[in-house]
Design an enzyme around this catalytic site. Structure first.
Site, PDB file in Angstrom:
ATOM      1  N   GLN A  44     -11.739   0.622 -24.847  1.00 19.45           N
ATOM      2  CA  GLN A  44     -12.355   1.712 -25.597  1.00 19.45           C
ATOM      3  C   GLN A  44     -11.311   2.601 -26.248  1.00 19.45           C
ATOM      4  O   GLN A  44     -11.463   3.818 -26.341  1.00 19.45           O
ATOM      5  CB  GLN A  44     -13.267   2.531 -24.683  1.00 19.45           C
ATOM      6  CG  GLN A  44     -14.424   1.722 -24.138  1.00 19.45           C
ATOM      7  CD  GLN A  44     -15.306   2.520 -23.200  1.00 19.45           C
ATOM      8  OE1 GLN A  44     -15.190   3.737 -23.068  1.00 19.45           O
ATOM      9  NE2 GLN A  44     -16.229   1.832 -22.544  1.00 19.45           N
ATOM     10  N   CYS A  45     -10.260   1.992 -26.745  1.00 16.03           N
ATOM     11  CA  CYS A  45      -9.134   2.696 -27.359  1.00 16.03           C
ATOM     12  C   CYS A  45      -9.164   2.450 -28.864  1.00 16.03           C
ATOM     13  O   CYS A  45      -9.654   1.416 -29.320  1.00 16.03           O
ATOM     14  CB  CYS A  45      -7.829   2.156 -26.743  1.00 16.03           C
ATOM     15  SG  CYS A  45      -6.314   2.813 -27.441  1.00 16.03           S
ATOM     16  N   GLY A  46      -8.621   3.370 -29.616  1.00 10.08           N
ATOM     17  CA  GLY A  46      -8.508   3.154 -31.057  1.00 10.08           C
ATOM     18  C   GLY A  46      -7.646   1.950 -31.397  1.00 10.08           C
ATOM     19  O   GLY A  46      -7.739   1.392 -32.485  1.00 10.08           O
ATOM     20  N   LEU A  47      -6.811   1.526 -30.450  1.00  5.36           N
ATOM     21  CA  LEU A  47      -5.939   0.365 -30.661  1.00  5.36           C
ATOM     22  C   LEU A  47      -6.549  -0.935 -30.141  1.00  5.36           C
ATOM     23  O   LEU A  47      -5.939  -1.999 -30.270  1.00  5.36           O
ATOM     24  CB  LEU A  47      -4.580   0.606 -29.991  1.00  5.36           C
ATOM     25  CG  LEU A  47      -3.808   1.835 -30.482  1.00  5.36           C
ATOM     26  CD1 LEU A  47      -2.561   2.064 -29.643  1.00  5.36           C
ATOM     27  CD2 LEU A  47      -3.449   1.695 -31.950  1.00  5.36           C
ATOM     28  N   THR A  48      -7.756  -0.879 -29.600  1.00  4.36           N
ATOM     29  CA  THR A  48      -8.406  -2.062 -29.038  1.00  4.36           C
ATOM     30  C   THR A  48      -8.470  -3.240 -30.011  1.00  4.36           C
ATOM     31  O   THR A  48      -8.329  -4.387 -29.577  1.00  4.36           O
ATOM     32  CB  THR A  48      -9.815  -1.701 -28.505  1.00  4.36           C
ATOM     33  OG1 THR A  48      -9.656  -0.722 -27.465  1.00  4.36           O
ATOM     34  CG2 THR A  48     -10.544  -2.908 -27.947  1.00  4.36           C
TER      35      THR A  48
END
Length: 182
Positions: A44-48
């Site tokens: 659930q990360c912007g970098l996922t």
């Protein structure tokens, strides 16, 4: 990578125990002889979306002895709240991830996984010992030494990552010439 432990004994990345996402117990020695990228990951990360790039790297280089080990971690803003099985299902469904994942682990702090205890000894000018965020990448040579470290925002398909992988794959592919005395 050989280091001295607190009691002065020699340790190696290859002796560090791992528990894979499916509960299988092994150690980092399963990667001996391969070039390995270890990445702390979160769903659930912007970098996922980097999962897709990591899977592409894995598919591109695995036949040459390249592996990726994803280490799910919930230490950064609670961005990996799922269970091990939920994480595996998410990664496969959304990104086709086929590289191995460990069970969820801590990459810093008092409960830091021993693998990260060793990996974070490798520092660069922009990356101190501590892991700063999700998707930080460590590249380990066939000899078990950390040879590169990349910030979370460095994409898996960036020129610097590709160059480092190519170099690491080439280094021990060539047989060592025996020393000949004339």
């Amino acid at each position: 990578m050989t280091n001295l432990s607190k009691d002065g004994a020699v340790t190696s990345l290859y002796t560090i125990p791992l528990t894979l996402n499916d509960g299988t117990r092994t150690d980092f020695g399963r990667f001996k002889g391969d070039v390995v990228m270890v990445v702390n990951v979160a769903s659930q990360c912007g970098l996922t979306p980097q999962y897709a790039g990591l899977e592409t790297l894995f598919e591109k280089f695995r036949d040459r002895g390249f592996q990726i080990l994803g280490v799910p971690c919930n230490q950064f803003a609670g961005q990996e709240p799922g269970t091990d099985s939920e994480i595996a299902e998410f990664c496969e469904r959304n990104f086709g991830v086929s590289f191995p994942l460990t069970a969820k682990a801590n990459v810093r702090g008092k409960d830091q996984h021993p693998l990260y205890g060793e990996l974070t000894k490798f520092k660069t000018s922009v990356l101190p010992g501590l892991v700063k965020w999700n998707f930080e990448k460590f590249l380990i040579s066939r000899a078990g030494e950390v040879v590169a470290r990349f910030a979370p925002t460095v994409e898996p398909d960036s020129a610097e990552v590709l160059q480092a992988i190519e170099q690491a794959l080439a280094e021990l592919n060539e047989p060592k010439s025996p020393h000949v005395i004339p």
